[in-house]
Design a protein around this motif. Structure first.
Motif, PDB file in Angstrom:
ATOM      1  N   CYS A   1       9.960   2.266  -6.453  1.00 30.49           N
ATOM      2  CA  CYS A   1       8.680   1.726  -5.998  1.00 30.49           C
ATOM      3  C   CYS A   1       8.213   0.582  -6.892  1.00 30.49           C
TER       4      CYS A   1
ATOM      5  N   VAL B   1       0.841  -1.200   0.000  1.00 25.52           N
ATOM      6  CA  VAL B   1       0.000   0.000   0.000  1.00 25.52           C
ATOM      7  C   VAL B   1       0.875   1.250   0.000  1.00 25.52           C
ATOM      8  N   VAL B   2       1.932   1.239   0.805  1.00 22.74           N
ATOM      9  CA  VAL B   2       2.838   2.390   0.853  1.00 22.74           C
ATOM     10  C   VAL B   2       3.545   2.575  -0.487  1.00 22.74           C
TER      11      VAL B   2
ATOM     12  N   LEU C   1       2.382   6.331  -7.300  1.00 20.83           N
ATOM     13  CA  LEU C   1       1.433   7.031  -8.177  1.00 20.83           C
ATOM     14  C   LEU C   1       1.667   8.542  -8.222  1.00 20.83           C
ATOM     15  N   PRO C   2       1.797   9.228  -7.074  1.00 22.60           N
ATOM     16  CA  PRO C   2       2.062  10.678  -7.170  1.00 22.60           C
ATOM     17  C   PRO C   2       3.431  11.007  -7.767  1.00 22.60           C
TER      18      PRO C   2
ATOM     19  N   TRP D   1       2.509   1.684  -3.493  1.00 26.11           N
ATOM     20  CA  TRP D   1       1.550   2.222  -4.467  1.00 26.11           C
ATOM     21  C   TRP D   1       1.247   3.685  -4.178  1.00 26.11           C
ATOM     22  N   THR D   2       1.116   4.018  -2.886  1.00 23.52           N
ATOM     23  CA  THR D   2       0.779   5.387  -2.504  1.00 23.52           C
ATOM     24  C   THR D   2       1.907   6.351  -2.859  1.00 23.52           C
ATOM     25  N   VAL D   3       3.129   5.901  -2.783  1.00 24.26           N
ATOM     26  CA  VAL D   3       4.269   6.756  -3.139  1.00 24.26           C
ATOM     27  C   VAL D   3       4.475   6.766  -4.651  1.00 24.26           C
TER      28      VAL D   3
END
Length: 76
Positions: free
Chosen positions: A62, A27-28, A34-35, A30-32
């Motif tokens: 990532c 999750v971390v 994408l932006p 993916w969260t890092v």
């Protein structure tokens, strides 16, 4: 007489569950990712080479982390 087409007696393989730490790491990542990928695209169009390079390195890291997480999860 037993029904040979019944799904009640089908053995299910025991797959180990993914540890919570691996789920949180994905999750971390993916969260890092994408932006930073969006920032990389925007900064490359804007001509900011250094910012684009930094964001690209982070996004690539990532992606590598997600691939490693996927491959190690399949081996279990």
């Amino acid at each position: 007489m037993t029904d040979p087409y019944s799904l009640d007696n089908v053995p299910t393989p025991d797959r180990p569950r993914t540890p919570a730490g691996h789920r949180i790491a994905r999750v971390v990542l993916w969260t890092v990712m994408l932006p930073t990928a969006a920032f990389n695209a925007a900064s490359s169009f804007g001509g900011h080479t250094v910012a684009s390079l930094g964001a690209g390195i982070v996004a690539t890291g990532c992606i590598v982390g997600l691939i490693v997480s996927h491959v190690t999860g399949r081996r279990r």
